[in-house]
Design a protein around this motif. Sequence first.
Motif, PDB file in Angstrom:
ATOM      1  N   SER A   4      29.839  -9.285  -8.273  1.00 56.13           N
ATOM      2  CA  SER A   4      30.140 -10.150  -7.887  1.00 56.13           C
ATOM      3  C   SER A   4      30.388 -11.618  -9.391  1.00 56.13           C
ATOM      4  O   SER A   4      29.596 -12.066  -9.444  1.00 56.13           O
ATOM      5  N   LEU A   5      32.125 -11.591  -9.274  1.00 56.15           N
ATOM      6  CA  LEU A   5      32.785 -12.718 -10.169  1.00 56.15           C
ATOM      7  C   LEU A   5      33.574 -13.669  -9.615  1.00 56.15           C
ATOM      8  O   LEU A   5      34.081 -12.943  -8.588  1.00 56.15           O
ATOM      9  N   ASN A   6      33.884 -14.522 -10.025  1.00 61.62           N
ATOM     10  CA  ASN A   6      34.701 -15.807  -9.309  1.00 61.62           C
ATOM     11  C   ASN A   6      36.209 -14.499  -9.727  1.00 61.62           C
ATOM     12  O   ASN A   6      36.033 -13.599 -10.217  1.00 61.62           O
ATOM     13  N   GLU A   7      37.384 -15.216  -9.280  1.00 62.26           N
ATOM     14  CA  GLU A   7      38.358 -14.381  -9.293  1.00 62.26           C
ATOM     15  C   GLU A   7      39.481 -14.265 -10.588  1.00 62.26           C
ATOM     16  O   GLU A   7      38.801 -15.370 -11.733  1.00 62.26           O
ATOM     17  N   PRO A   8      39.356 -12.525 -11.341  1.00 62.45           N
ATOM     18  CA  PRO A   8      38.963 -12.982 -12.250  1.00 62.45           C
ATOM     19  C   PRO A   8      40.645 -12.945 -13.045  1.00 62.45           C
ATOM     20  O   PRO A   8      41.424 -12.982 -12.142  1.00 62.45           O
ATOM     21  N   MET A   9      41.036 -13.498 -14.366  1.00 60.35           N
ATOM     22  CA  MET A   9      42.116 -13.996 -15.008  1.00 60.35           C
ATOM     23  C   MET A   9      42.915 -13.038 -15.416  1.00 60.35           C
ATOM     24  O   MET A   9      43.339 -12.311 -16.162  1.00 60.35           O
ATOM     25  N   SER A  10      43.438 -11.913 -14.168  1.00 60.42           N
ATOM     26  CA  SER A  10      44.183 -10.375 -14.327  1.00 60.42           C
ATOM     27  C   SER A  10      45.107 -10.675 -14.430  1.00 60.42           C
ATOM     28  O   SER A  10      45.930  -9.676 -15.053  1.00 60.42           O
ATOM     29  N   ALA A  11      45.930 -11.837 -14.247  1.00 56.67           N
ATOM     30  CA  ALA A  11      47.148 -12.157 -13.595  1.00 56.67           C
ATOM     31  C   ALA A  11      48.053 -13.497 -14.483  1.00 56.67           C
ATOM     32  O   ALA A  11      46.606 -13.837 -13.727  1.00 56.67           O
ATOM     33  N   LEU A 109      29.455 -12.844 -19.101  1.00 56.95           N
ATOM     34  CA  LEU A 109      28.934 -11.228 -19.270  1.00 56.95           C
ATOM     35  C   LEU A 109      27.919 -11.211 -18.821  1.00 56.95           C
ATOM     36  O   LEU A 109      27.210 -10.082 -18.788  1.00 56.95           O
ATOM     37  N   ARG A 110      27.037 -12.187 -19.741  1.00 59.56           N
ATOM     38  CA  ARG A 110      25.083 -11.589 -19.980  1.00 59.56           C
ATOM     39  C   ARG A 110      24.826 -12.029 -18.274  1.00 59.56           C
ATOM     40  O   ARG A 110      23.659 -10.802 -18.452  1.00 59.56           O
ATOM     41  N   GLU A 111      25.386 -12.227 -17.757  1.00 63.37           N
ATOM     42  CA  GLU A 111      24.742 -12.303 -15.898  1.00 63.37           C
ATOM     43  C   GLU A 111      25.489 -11.147 -15.365  1.00 63.37           C
ATOM     44  O   GLU A 111      24.297  -9.990 -15.319  1.00 63.37           O
ATOM     45  N   ALA A 112      25.871 -10.501 -15.811  1.00 65.87           N
ATOM     46  CA  ALA A 112      26.838  -9.437 -15.338  1.00 65.87           C
ATOM     47  C   ALA A 112      26.278  -8.003 -15.697  1.00 65.87           C
ATOM     48  O   ALA A 112      26.711  -6.641 -15.304  1.00 65.87           O
ATOM     49  N   ILE A 113      25.315  -8.446 -17.386  1.00 60.16           N
ATOM     50  CA  ILE A 113      25.372  -7.305 -18.178  1.00 60.16           C
ATOM     51  C   ILE A 113      23.393  -7.192 -17.468  1.00 60.16           C
ATOM     52  O   ILE A 113      23.183  -7.956 -18.165  1.00 60.16           O
ATOM     53  N   GLU A 114      22.942  -5.675 -16.989  1.00 64.89           N
ATOM     54  CA  GLU A 114      21.787  -5.583 -16.643  1.00 64.89           C
ATOM     55  C   GLU A 114      20.619  -5.201 -17.207  1.00 64.89           C
ATOM     56  O   GLU A 114      19.323  -5.214 -17.415  1.00 64.89           O
ATOM     57  N   GLU A 121      31.483   3.841 -19.272  1.00 63.13           N
ATOM     58  CA  GLU A 121      31.252   3.377 -17.740  1.00 63.13           C
ATOM     59  C   GLU A 121      31.143   1.431 -18.091  1.00 63.13           C
ATOM     60  O   GLU A 121      32.194   1.297 -17.397  1.00 63.13           O
ATOM     61  N   ASP A 122      29.996   1.492 -18.096  1.00 64.33           N
ATOM     62  CA  ASP A 122      29.793  -0.669 -18.089  1.00 64.33           C
ATOM     63  C   ASP A 122      30.996  -0.844 -18.721  1.00 64.33           C
ATOM     64  O   ASP A 122      31.442  -1.662 -17.975  1.00 64.33           O
ATOM     65  N   VAL A 123      31.549  -1.008 -19.491  1.00 63.91           N
ATOM     66  CA  VAL A 123      32.890  -2.010 -20.748  1.00 63.91           C
ATOM     67  C   VAL A 123      34.262  -1.350 -19.616  1.00 63.91           C
ATOM     68  O   VAL A 123      34.128  -2.614 -19.528  1.00 63.91           O
ATOM     69  N   GLU A 124      33.930  -0.363 -19.270  1.00 60.35           N
ATOM     70  CA  GLU A 124      35.333  -0.509 -18.492  1.00 60.35           C
ATOM     71  C   GLU A 124      35.313  -1.024 -16.935  1.00 60.35           C
ATOM     72  O   GLU A 124      36.162  -1.468 -16.573  1.00 60.35           O
ATOM     73  N   LEU A 146      25.606  -9.911 -26.847  1.00 57.01           N
ATOM     74  CA  LEU A 146      24.894  -9.598 -25.399  1.00 57.01           C
ATOM     75  C   LEU A 146      24.289  -8.240 -24.711  1.00 57.01           C
ATOM     76  O   LEU A 146      23.187  -8.649 -23.987  1.00 57.01           O
ATOM     77  N   ALA A 147      24.463  -7.177 -25.863  1.00 62.06           N
ATOM     78  CA  ALA A 147      23.994  -5.665 -25.688  1.00 62.06           C
ATOM     79  C   ALA A 147      23.972  -4.644 -26.502  1.00 62.06           C
ATOM     80  O   ALA A 147      25.487  -5.256 -27.602  1.00 62.06           O
ATOM     81  N   GLU A 148      23.711  -3.805 -26.455  1.00 63.15           N
ATOM     82  CA  GLU A 148      24.145  -2.688 -27.837  1.00 63.15           C
ATOM     83  C   GLU A 148      25.190  -1.836 -26.573  1.00 63.15           C
ATOM     84  O   GLU A 148      24.973  -1.438 -25.808  1.00 63.15           O
ATOM     85  N   ILE A 149      26.165  -1.628 -26.812  1.00 64.40           N
ATOM     86  CA  ILE A 149      27.071  -0.305 -27.104  1.00 64.40           C
ATOM     87  C   ILE A 149      27.358   0.726 -27.161  1.00 64.40           C
ATOM     88  O   ILE A 149      26.892   1.483 -28.335  1.00 64.40           O
ATOM     89  N   ALA A 150      26.748   1.808 -26.124  1.00 63.17           N
ATOM     90  CA  ALA A 150      25.630   2.827 -26.045  1.00 63.17           C
ATOM     91  C   ALA A 150      26.912   3.583 -27.154  1.00 63.17           C
ATOM     92  O   ALA A 150      28.082   3.533 -26.906  1.00 63.17           O
TER      93      ALA A 150
END
Length: 153
Positions: A4-11, A109-114, A121-124, A146-150
């Motif tokens: 659940s994110l608001n509309e992404p800035m994808s376009a 992003l902080r809210e979306a990262i658990e 895969e998480d980054v993707e 925000l997190a460590e990237i494995a």
Amino acid sequence: LKPSLNEPMSAVETLGRALGLDAAVWRSAVTEREWTFLNAAVGENAAGSPYFVLAKTHETGRVFSLCRAVCEYLSLNGSPGAIVTRAYSERQKRNRAFAAEFIAPAARLREAIEGPVVTGEDVEALAHAFGASEFVIRHQIQNNGLAEIAAEF
């Protein structure tokens, strides 16, 4: 990852809606060129309305360049226009940071990262959810701690 994110800035059109602009007016303000030396340019027309010229590229690249150009427009301070390039000047770094934060805000992003570690895969998945490139997501995670990237094997 939390959904659940608001509309992404994808376009490019999404950015116009986020700014509350009429779709026809927005479409007339954004054009493309076959540029290899610039990412974007911004200026004002005779009526004082902004215009943006983007290098033709994939949609996430166009959105990122457009957000960078919006940053430049907001800081014109009487200049007739500005360019967005691949250079590493302070100005170009600033507009990259603005675009990254606009497209994938660190707080969202902080809210979306658990957890404390995210995988490739998480980054993707985050990139898809935010309508951004994986590159932008990785940089936002790293730059904002925000997190460590494995490490991927």
